[in-house]
Design an enzyme around this catalytic site. Sequence first.
Site, PDB file in Angstrom:
ATOM      1  N   LYS A 144      48.595  36.001  19.863  1.00  0.00           N
ATOM      2  CA  LYS A 144      50.016  36.344  19.699  1.00  0.00           C
ATOM      3  C   LYS A 144      50.919  35.250  20.280  1.00  0.00           C
ATOM      4  O   LYS A 144      51.842  34.790  19.630  1.00  0.00           O
ATOM      5  CB  LYS A 144      50.346  37.675  20.409  1.00  0.00           C
ATOM      6  CG  LYS A 144      49.542  38.863  19.932  1.00  0.00           C
ATOM      7  CD  LYS A 144      49.934  40.134  20.654  1.00  0.00           C
ATOM      8  CE  LYS A 144      49.658  40.136  22.142  1.00  0.00           C
ATOM      9  NZ  LYS A 144      48.232  40.090  22.517  1.00  0.00           N
ATOM     10  N   ARG A 147      54.372  47.855  24.259  1.00  0.00           N
ATOM     11  CA  ARG A 147      52.944  48.080  24.475  1.00  0.00           C
ATOM     12  C   ARG A 147      52.613  49.552  24.635  1.00  0.00           C
ATOM     13  O   ARG A 147      51.447  49.908  24.782  1.00  0.00           O
ATOM     14  CB  ARG A 147      52.518  47.367  25.754  1.00  0.00           C
ATOM     15  CG  ARG A 147      51.915  46.008  25.525  1.00  0.00           C
ATOM     16  CD  ARG A 147      51.335  45.578  26.857  1.00  0.00           C
ATOM     17  NE  ARG A 147      50.416  44.503  26.712  1.00  0.00           N
ATOM     18  CZ  ARG A 147      50.770  43.221  26.730  1.00  0.00           C
ATOM     19  NH1 ARG A 147      52.020  42.884  26.862  1.00  0.00           N
ATOM     20  NH2 ARG A 147      49.848  42.293  26.616  1.00  0.00           N
ATOM     21  N   ARG A 195      40.566  30.235  27.757  1.00  0.00           N
ATOM     22  CA  ARG A 195      42.003  29.918  27.749  1.00  0.00           C
ATOM     23  C   ARG A 195      42.431  29.192  29.032  1.00  0.00           C
ATOM     24  O   ARG A 195      41.993  29.514  30.129  1.00  0.00           O
ATOM     25  CB  ARG A 195      42.833  31.200  27.621  1.00  0.00           C
ATOM     26  CG  ARG A 195      44.322  30.931  27.795  1.00  0.00           C
ATOM     27  CD  ARG A 195      45.198  32.051  27.314  1.00  0.00           C
ATOM     28  NE  ARG A 195      44.867  33.330  27.913  1.00  0.00           N
ATOM     29  CZ  ARG A 195      45.382  34.475  27.518  1.00  0.00           C
ATOM     30  NH1 ARG A 195      46.244  34.497  26.511  1.00  0.00           N
ATOM     31  NH2 ARG A 195      45.029  35.605  28.081  1.00  0.00           N
ATOM     32  N   ARG A 239      44.358  31.747  33.985  1.00  0.00           N
ATOM     33  CA  ARG A 239      45.043  32.945  34.472  1.00  0.00           C
ATOM     34  C   ARG A 239      44.088  33.848  35.244  1.00  0.00           C
ATOM     35  O   ARG A 239      42.916  33.966  34.888  1.00  0.00           O
ATOM     36  CB  ARG A 239      45.607  33.739  33.275  1.00  0.00           C
ATOM     37  CG  ARG A 239      46.968  33.297  32.861  1.00  0.00           C
ATOM     38  CD  ARG A 239      47.439  33.903  31.551  1.00  0.00           C
ATOM     39  NE  ARG A 239      47.252  35.323  31.370  1.00  0.00           N
ATOM     40  CZ  ARG A 239      47.637  35.997  30.278  1.00  0.00           C
ATOM     41  NH1 ARG A 239      48.246  35.354  29.293  1.00  0.00           N
ATOM     42  NH2 ARG A 239      47.434  37.283  30.169  1.00  0.00           N
ATOM     43  N   ARG A 272      41.340  45.406  29.646  1.00  0.00           N
ATOM     44  CA  ARG A 272      42.626  45.233  28.951  1.00  0.00           C
ATOM     45  C   ARG A 272      42.502  45.657  27.490  1.00  0.00           C
ATOM     46  O   ARG A 272      43.426  46.233  26.915  1.00  0.00           O
ATOM     47  CB  ARG A 272      43.081  43.765  29.021  1.00  0.00           C
ATOM     48  CG  ARG A 272      43.790  43.443  30.323  1.00  0.00           C
ATOM     49  CD  ARG A 272      43.843  41.965  30.588  1.00  0.00           C
ATOM     50  NE  ARG A 272      44.654  41.223  29.641  1.00  0.00           N
ATOM     51  CZ  ARG A 272      44.592  39.893  29.488  1.00  0.00           C
ATOM     52  NH1 ARG A 272      43.767  39.176  30.214  1.00  0.00           N
ATOM     53  NH2 ARG A 272      45.346  39.285  28.616  1.00  0.00           N
TER      54      ARG A 272
HETATM   55  P1  AP5 Z   1      46.870  33.594  23.137  1.00  0.00           P
HETATM   56  O1  AP5 Z   1      47.825  33.083  22.113  1.00  0.00           O
HETATM   57  O2  AP5 Z   1      47.160  33.263  24.553  1.00  0.00           O
HETATM   58  O3  AP5 Z   1      46.635  35.167  22.938  1.00  0.00           O
HETATM   59  P2  AP5 Z   1      47.577  36.398  23.231  1.00  0.00           P
HETATM   60  O4  AP5 Z   1      47.382  37.374  22.122  1.00  0.00           O
HETATM   61  O5  AP5 Z   1      48.991  35.953  23.508  1.00  0.00           O
HETATM   62  O6  AP5 Z   1      46.833  36.924  24.519  1.00  0.00           O
HETATM   63  P3  AP5 Z   1      47.353  37.416  25.928  1.00  0.00           P
HETATM   64  O7  AP5 Z   1      46.139  37.636  26.772  1.00  0.00           O
HETATM   65  O8  AP5 Z   1      48.426  36.510  26.483  1.00  0.00           O
HETATM   66  O9  AP5 Z   1      47.930  38.723  25.546  1.00  0.00           O
HETATM   67  P4  AP5 Z   1      48.136  39.822  26.437  1.00  0.00           P
HETATM   68  O10 AP5 Z   1      48.851  40.633  25.476  1.00  0.00           O
HETATM   69  O11 AP5 Z   1      47.052  40.506  27.117  1.00  0.00           O
HETATM   70  O12 AP5 Z   1      48.863  39.115  27.703  1.00  0.00           O
HETATM   71  P5  AP5 Z   1      50.357  39.057  28.129  1.00  0.00           P
HETATM   72  O13 AP5 Z   1      50.625  37.735  28.678  1.00  0.00           O
HETATM   73  O14 AP5 Z   1      51.244  39.580  27.063  1.00  0.00           O
HETATM   74  O15 AP5 Z   1      45.409  33.063  22.725  1.00  0.00           O
HETATM   75  C1  AP5 Z   1      44.282  33.322  23.544  1.00  0.00           C
HETATM   76  C2  AP5 Z   1      43.378  32.082  23.590  1.00  0.00           C
HETATM   77  O16 AP5 Z   1      42.822  31.885  22.297  1.00  0.00           O
HETATM   78  C3  AP5 Z   1      44.099  30.771  23.948  1.00  0.00           C
HETATM   79  O17 AP5 Z   1      43.258  29.972  24.727  1.00  0.00           O
HETATM   80  C4  AP5 Z   1      44.362  30.103  22.586  1.00  0.00           C
HETATM   81  O18 AP5 Z   1      44.389  28.688  22.695  1.00  0.00           O
HETATM   82  C5  AP5 Z   1      43.156  30.574  21.792  1.00  0.00           C
HETATM   83  N1  AP5 Z   1      43.445  30.774  20.372  1.00  0.00           N
HETATM   84  C6  AP5 Z   1      44.588  31.243  19.800  1.00  0.00           C
HETATM   85  N2  AP5 Z   1      44.474  31.294  18.473  1.00  0.00           N
HETATM   86  C7  AP5 Z   1      43.204  30.856  18.180  1.00  0.00           C
HETATM   87  C8  AP5 Z   1      42.469  30.662  16.967  1.00  0.00           C
HETATM   88  N3  AP5 Z   1      42.997  30.945  15.765  1.00  0.00           N
HETATM   89  N4  AP5 Z   1      41.201  30.217  17.061  1.00  0.00           N
HETATM   90  C9  AP5 Z   1      40.650  29.925  18.281  1.00  0.00           C
HETATM   91  N5  AP5 Z   1      41.299  30.066  19.460  1.00  0.00           N
HETATM   92  C10 AP5 Z   1      42.556  30.522  19.398  1.00  0.00           C
HETATM   93  O19 AP5 Z   1      50.323  40.148  29.295  1.00  0.00           O
HETATM   94  C11 AP5 Z   1      49.614  39.932  30.493  1.00  0.00           C
HETATM   95  C12 AP5 Z   1      49.786  41.142  31.394  1.00  0.00           C
HETATM   96  O20 AP5 Z   1      51.206  41.347  31.680  1.00  0.00           O
HETATM   97  C13 AP5 Z   1      49.328  42.475  30.811  1.00  0.00           C
HETATM   98  O21 AP5 Z   1      47.944  42.681  30.981  1.00  0.00           O
HETATM   99  C14 AP5 Z   1      50.193  43.460  31.629  1.00  0.00           C
HETATM  100  O22 AP5 Z   1      49.685  43.606  32.934  1.00  0.00           O
HETATM  101  C15 AP5 Z   1      51.523  42.731  31.724  1.00  0.00           C
HETATM  102  N6  AP5 Z   1      52.447  43.051  30.625  1.00  0.00           N
HETATM  103  C16 AP5 Z   1      52.956  42.174  29.709  1.00  0.00           C
HETATM  104  N7  AP5 Z   1      53.758  42.817  28.831  1.00  0.00           N
HETATM  105  C17 AP5 Z   1      53.751  44.139  29.186  1.00  0.00           C
HETATM  106  C18 AP5 Z   1      54.333  45.315  28.630  1.00  0.00           C
HETATM  107  N8  AP5 Z   1      55.095  45.253  27.513  1.00  0.00           N
HETATM  108  N9  AP5 Z   1      54.096  46.501  29.242  1.00  0.00           N
HETATM  109  C19 AP5 Z   1      53.347  46.573  30.366  1.00  0.00           C
HETATM  110  N10 AP5 Z   1      52.732  45.492  30.920  1.00  0.00           N
HETATM  111  C20 AP5 Z   1      52.922  44.286  30.340  1.00  0.00           C
END
Ligand code: AP5
Length: 233
Positions: free
Chosen positions: A13, A88, A127, A168, A179
Amino acid sequence: MDLLIFGPPGAGKGTQAATLSKSLGMVQIATGDLMRKAVKSGSDLGKRFEHYMSQGLYVPDDMTIELLANRLDEGDAQNGAIFDGFPRTVAQAEALEGLLGKISRKINGILNLEVDLDSIVDRISGRRVCESCGQTYHVRYNPPPKPIDGEGSVRCVSCGKINSIIQRKDDNQDVVKSRNEIYLNQTLPILDFYKKKYGACIVHSLNGVGTQEEVYDRLRLAIETIRSGHKAP
Ligand code: AP5
């Protein structure tokens, strides 16, 4: 136009939202990035976020909604946004409907990236991110730059900062699996919430497996479909 990029942790994402934000000229609003920024600042709010994030738990809705509402008030978010990692929970989706409704906006389309658990674990465990600007890398699929000197200093390709590329704390296998469970139980039901409200065609499900370019092309096609059905107010 307001778009929601949706999918399990590690679905890509953030990677795709950042690219789309540049190519479409739309602001990316990522609650995870906003929370990590607060954690890095060392503020009391950041410490509260860290308590949940380090365990892979969702930050409570009231704190998350307030954070999002403040971000939505900023000048660059007035003409639409790509929401990444928010909502979420169904409560967050309801709150977003209320916030957007007040300014005569609504979600125009949901881009749902479908990725299997093995790929998720593979992506998240490899990552690396720049703590300074949020640029995402992967040790195999999009490796961080090579050291620029004998000391092993690495410069981020996006912001130029030295030695800011880290793993991270929540990117370990155990936290990733929990998660993913939380995503299935608390986040996936959001799709039904939106389908009931706007009809099934609001959700554009895409194969999130493939190269970043392949996934990007699928997203652009879906966005063209959304755009053709959307009339700017
Ligand atoms: P990446 O693009 O980083 O994936 P992502 O879907 O953004 O994954 P996240 O882990 O960041 O999502 P998340 O939703 O858990 O975390 P967030 O930061 O929002 O890609 C992942 C990896 O794959 C990278 O290394 C990339 O290079 C690679 N990649 C990408 N595309 C690829 C492809 N096509 N082929 C191969 N490799 C590829 O949230 C973190 C924490 O914050 C949560 O756990 C929670 O505690 C909190 N939080 C955030 N938002 C909320 C909310 N709305 N409500 C409550 N808690 C929240």
